[in-house]
Design a protein around this motif. Structure first.
Motif, PDB file in Angstrom:
ATOM      1  N   ILE A  89       0.825  -1.204   0.000  1.00  0.00           N
ATOM      2  CA  ILE A  89       0.000   0.000   0.000  1.00  0.00           C
ATOM      3  C   ILE A  89       0.864   1.262   0.000  1.00  0.00           C
ATOM      4  N   ARG A  90       2.157   1.137   0.340  1.00  0.00           N
ATOM      5  CA  ARG A  90       3.045   2.292   0.352  1.00  0.00           C
ATOM      6  C   ARG A  90       3.678   2.478  -1.017  1.00  0.00           C
ATOM      7  N   LYS A  91       3.589   3.676  -1.539  1.00  0.00           N
ATOM      8  CA  LYS A  91       4.127   3.957  -2.866  1.00  0.00           C
ATOM      9  C   LYS A  91       5.654   3.942  -2.881  1.00  0.00           C
ATOM     10  N   ASP A  92       6.280   4.057  -1.689  1.00  0.00           N
ATOM     11  CA  ASP A  92       7.737   4.105  -1.631  1.00  0.00           C
ATOM     12  C   ASP A  92       8.358   2.740  -1.359  1.00  0.00           C
ATOM     13  N   LEU A  93       7.581   1.672  -1.495  1.00  0.00           N
ATOM     14  CA  LEU A  93       8.076   0.342  -1.144  1.00  0.00           C
ATOM     15  C   LEU A  93       9.312  -0.037  -1.948  1.00  0.00           C
ATOM     16  N   ILE A 100      17.583  -0.572   1.255  1.00  0.00           N
ATOM     17  CA  ILE A 100      18.063  -1.656   2.118  1.00  0.00           C
ATOM     18  C   ILE A 100      19.128  -2.476   1.402  1.00  0.00           C
ATOM     19  N   ARG A 101      18.917  -2.728   0.107  1.00  0.00           N
ATOM     20  CA  ARG A 101      19.857  -3.550  -0.661  1.00  0.00           C
ATOM     21  C   ARG A 101      21.216  -2.877  -0.825  1.00  0.00           C
ATOM     22  N   SER A 102      21.312  -1.590  -0.560  1.00  0.00           N
ATOM     23  CA  SER A 102      22.589  -0.885  -0.724  1.00  0.00           C
ATOM     24  C   SER A 102      23.629  -1.317   0.294  1.00  0.00           C
ATOM     25  N   TYR A 103      23.197  -2.037   1.341  1.00  0.00           N
ATOM     26  CA  TYR A 103      24.151  -2.502   2.350  1.00  0.00           C
ATOM     27  C   TYR A 103      24.713  -3.859   1.934  1.00  0.00           C
ATOM     28  N   PRO A 104      26.018  -3.950   1.691  1.00  0.00           N
ATOM     29  CA  PRO A 104      26.617  -5.196   1.197  1.00  0.00           C
ATOM     30  C   PRO A 104      26.399  -6.389   2.122  1.00  0.00           C
ATOM     31  N   SER A 105      26.244  -6.143   3.411  1.00  0.00           N
ATOM     32  CA  SER A 105      26.085  -7.241   4.375  1.00  0.00           C
ATOM     33  C   SER A 105      24.671  -7.812   4.390  1.00  0.00           C
ATOM     34  N   MET A 106      23.720  -7.166   3.704  1.00  0.00           N
ATOM     35  CA  MET A 106      22.333  -7.604   3.747  1.00  0.00           C
ATOM     36  C   MET A 106      22.148  -8.872   2.910  1.00  0.00           C
ATOM     37  N   LYS A 107      21.742  -9.959   3.584  1.00  0.00           N
ATOM     38  CA  LYS A 107      21.570 -11.236   2.900  1.00  0.00           C
ATOM     39  C   LYS A 107      20.153 -11.437   2.380  1.00  0.00           C
ATOM     40  N   THR A 108      19.173 -11.068   3.200  1.00  0.00           N
ATOM     41  CA  THR A 108      17.782 -11.351   2.834  1.00  0.00           C
ATOM     42  C   THR A 108      16.917 -10.113   3.017  1.00  0.00           C
ATOM     43  N   ILE A 109      16.151  -9.797   1.969  1.00  0.00           N
ATOM     44  CA  ILE A 109      15.120  -8.769   2.069  1.00  0.00           C
ATOM     45  C   ILE A 109      13.819  -9.417   1.616  1.00  0.00           C
ATOM     46  N   GLY A 110      12.840  -9.433   2.493  1.00  0.00           N
ATOM     47  CA  GLY A 110      11.590 -10.099   2.167  1.00  0.00           C
ATOM     48  C   GLY A 110      10.385  -9.228   2.449  1.00  0.00           C
ATOM     49  N   ILE A 111       9.255  -9.634   1.881  1.00  0.00           N
ATOM     50  CA  ILE A 111       7.986  -9.041   2.275  1.00  0.00           C
ATOM     51  C   ILE A 111       6.999 -10.172   2.544  1.00  0.00           C
ATOM     52  N   THR A 112       6.040  -9.898   3.390  1.00  0.00           N
ATOM     53  CA  THR A 112       4.879 -10.766   3.548  1.00  0.00           C
ATOM     54  C   THR A 112       3.670  -9.941   3.155  1.00  0.00           C
ATOM     55  N   THR A 113       2.860 -10.468   2.264  1.00  0.00           N
ATOM     56  CA  THR A 113       1.790  -9.691   1.667  1.00  0.00           C
ATOM     57  C   THR A 113       0.526 -10.530   1.513  1.00  0.00           C
ATOM     58  N   ASN A 114      -0.613  -9.884   1.460  1.00  0.00           N
ATOM     59  CA  ASN A 114      -1.847 -10.618   1.169  1.00  0.00           C
ATOM     60  C   ASN A 114      -1.997 -10.899  -0.316  1.00  0.00           C
ATOM     61  N   PRO A 124       9.452  -5.124 -10.290  1.00  0.00           N
ATOM     62  CA  PRO A 124      10.177  -3.979  -9.718  1.00  0.00           C
ATOM     63  C   PRO A 124      10.815  -4.282  -8.359  1.00  0.00           C
ATOM     64  N   LEU A 125      10.134  -5.056  -7.517  1.00  0.00           N
ATOM     65  CA  LEU A 125      10.690  -5.388  -6.213  1.00  0.00           C
ATOM     66  C   LEU A 125      11.905  -6.293  -6.345  1.00  0.00           C
ATOM     67  N   ALA A 126      11.825  -7.283  -7.234  1.00  0.00           N
ATOM     68  CA  ALA A 126      12.966  -8.172  -7.447  1.00  0.00           C
ATOM     69  C   ALA A 126      14.151  -7.391  -8.000  1.00  0.00           C
ATOM     70  N   GLN A 127      13.898  -6.485  -8.914  1.00  0.00           N
ATOM     71  CA  GLN A 127      14.973  -5.674  -9.480  1.00  0.00           C
ATOM     72  C   GLN A 127      15.590  -4.746  -8.442  1.00  0.00           C
ATOM     73  N   ALA A 128      14.779  -4.339  -7.458  1.00  0.00           N
ATOM     74  CA  ALA A 128      15.296  -3.470  -6.389  1.00  0.00           C
ATOM     75  C   ALA A 128      16.095  -4.241  -5.354  1.00  0.00           C
ATOM     76  N   GLY A 129      15.942  -5.589  -5.330  1.00  0.00           N
ATOM     77  CA  GLY A 129      16.737  -6.392  -4.401  1.00  0.00           C
ATOM     78  C   GLY A 129      15.959  -7.325  -3.515  1.00  0.00           C
ATOM     79  N   LEU A 130      14.630  -7.374  -3.666  1.00  0.00           N
ATOM     80  CA  LEU A 130      13.836  -8.296  -2.849  1.00  0.00           C
ATOM     81  C   LEU A 130      14.142  -9.740  -3.257  1.00  0.00           C
ATOM     82  N   ASN A 131      14.375 -10.611  -2.278  1.00  0.00           N
ATOM     83  CA  ASN A 131      14.677 -12.013  -2.622  1.00  0.00           C
ATOM     84  C   ASN A 131      13.931 -13.014  -1.746  1.00  0.00           C
TER      85      ASN A 131
END
Length: 348
Positions: A89-93, A100-114, A124-131
C-alpha cells in the motif's frame, strides 16, 4: 553491561541470543479485513505524521545494520508478517527495498503480503533487491476466503500466487502462509499439501492461531501442530527435513514422493515455542520497537529519531531495550487474557 556496549556490533539480549533479523511494518492500513487480524469494528489508525517516513525507515535500517549486525529484513504492514499483510500500500516500497539492498552485508530482504496487488510489483521489487516472498492464503475455497477476509479478492490473490511461481528466476522460493483454525479450514490441510506437487519453488506453511487483542481467539478455534500433522499423515507419507538454520521458526517436511517437489512447514508458536533461538526484533509502522511479538511493552524509536539523537544514541537505546527481553513468551492461556495491539497494528 559490556555485553550491550556499542563495541559489540551485535544485538544480544541477556540470554546471549544474537538478533540479526529485523521486521519493519510499513503501514497500519490493509485492503482485507481478516478475522484473526483486524477487529470487526476496525481500528483507530495513527495520525499520518506518526507513521515513519522513508528517510526515517532507512535511517533505522542503517543503525540496525551498521551498528547491530542485522543482515535480514522483512517488510510487513497492515497486520502481522505471519498473517495477512499489505506492505504494497506504500508507494515508496520499491525505494525502501532499493535502499536496504545498498548494504553489502544484507543477505535477505523479504515481504509478507496478502497478494492482492502483488502483480504490480513482482518485477520492480525483485529488481530493487527483494529475494524473499511470503503470501498469505488461508483457504482454497472462494466463499470461505471471503468469509475470513470480509472481502472479495480470492481470484486476484490466487492469480498473483501463480504469477509469482511462474517466474522462479526472480523468486526461487515462494511461501504460502496459512493460519489454521479449528472448524474453519482444518478440512483443507491436505488440499494445501497438494499444492506442493510439481512445484519445487513452493513452500506451504501452516501457522497456529495466535491470540491478540480483539481477534476472536478461543480454545475452540485453536488447532495445534500435532493435530495438523495427524490429519496430513492420514493421506501422505511425510519425512521431516533437517533444520539447516537454527533460527528457522518452521518445522519443515516433504511428502515422500518425487512428484511432490515443494515442501510443507509448521509454525508452532503456541504449542512448541521457539523462544530459545529467537533472533528477531520488530518496528511498528508508528516507530515502536517490540522485542517480542507477544510482549505489549514498547519503546518509541520514532521519538528518538525526531528528538535529534545520534545514531549511536539510538543504537544504545535499542540495545538497552533488547537486553530486557524475556526468556520466553507467556503460555497461550495467559496470552489470550493479555492486552496487546491488534495484529493489524503490529505488523509482525
Amino acid at each position: 553491561m559490556s555485553s550491550v556496549s556499542r563495541r559489540s556490533a551485535l544485538l544480544i539480549d541477556s540470554f546471549k541470543r544474537v538478533h540479526n533479523y529485523l521486521r519493519i511494518s510499513l503501514t497500519e492500513r490493509c485492503n482485507l479485513r481478516c478475522q484473526y487480524c483486524m477487529p470487526e469494528k476496525g481500528v483507530e489508525l495513527s495520525p499520518a505524521n506518526h507513521i515513519l517516513n522513508t528517510n526515517e525507515i532507512l535511517r533505522l535500517v542503517r543503525i540496525f545494520t551498521e551498528h547491530g549486525g542485522i543482515n535480514k529484513i522483512r517488510l510487513t504492514g497492515g497486520g502481522t508478517s505471519l498473517l495477512t499483510l499489505k506492505p504494497t500500500i506504500r508507494k515508496d516500497l520499491v525505494d525502501i527495498v532499493h535502499g536496504i539492498r545498498s548494504y553489502p552485508s544484507m543477505k535477505t530482504i523479504g515481504i509478507t503480503t496478502n497478494g492482492v496487488l502483488l502483480h504490480r510489483l513482482l518485477k520492480p521489487l525483485a529488481q530493487a533487491g527483494l529475494n524473499s516472498l511470503n503470501i498469505s492464503l488461508d483457504s482454497l475455497v472462494a466463499e470461505k476466503f471471503e468469509f475470513l477476509t470480509r472481502r472479495a479478492a480470492f481470484t486476484r490473490v490466487l492469480t498473483n500466487i501463480r504469477l509469482a511461481l511462474d517466474i522462479p528466476n526472480l523468486y526461487p522460493l515462494v511461501k504460502i502462509n496459512c493460519v489454521v483454525m479449528q472448524g474453519v479450514n482444518t478440512d483443507e490441510l491436505t488440499d494445501f499439501v497438494e499444492l506442493t506437487r510439481d512445484q519445487p519453488n513452493l513452500a506451504v506453511r501452516f501457522i497456529e492461531y495466535m491470540p491478540f487483542s480483539d481477534n476472536k481467539w478461543s480454545n475452540k478455534k485453536y488447532f495445534p501442530y500435532e493435530e495438523m500433522l495427524k490429519i496430513i499423515k492420514q493421506e501422505y507419507d511425510l519425512e521431516k527435513l533437517i533444520q539447516e538454520d537454527k533460527n528457522d521458526t518452521t518445522k519443515w517436511y516433504r511428502v515422500k514422493d518425487n512428484a511432490y517437489s515443494g515442501k510443507v512447514g509448521f509454525i508452532t508458536s503456541m504449542s512448541e515455542h521457539f523462544c530459545s533461538t529467537c533472533n528477531r526484533v520488530r518496528v511498528t509502522a508508528d516507530g515502536q520497537l517490540k522485542v517480542c511479538l507477544f510482549d505489549n511493552k514498547e519503546v518509541s524509536l520514532r521519538d528518538a529519531l525526531r528528538s535529534g539523537l545520534s545514531d549511536e544514541e539510538i543504537y544504545s537505546l535499542i540495545q538497552r531495550t533488547l537486553y530486557k527481553k524475556e526468556k520466553e513468551h507467556l503460555s497461550v492461556d495467559i496470552l489470550s487474557t493479555q492486552e496487546n495491539r491488534p495484529m493489524i497494528l503490529i505488523g509482525g
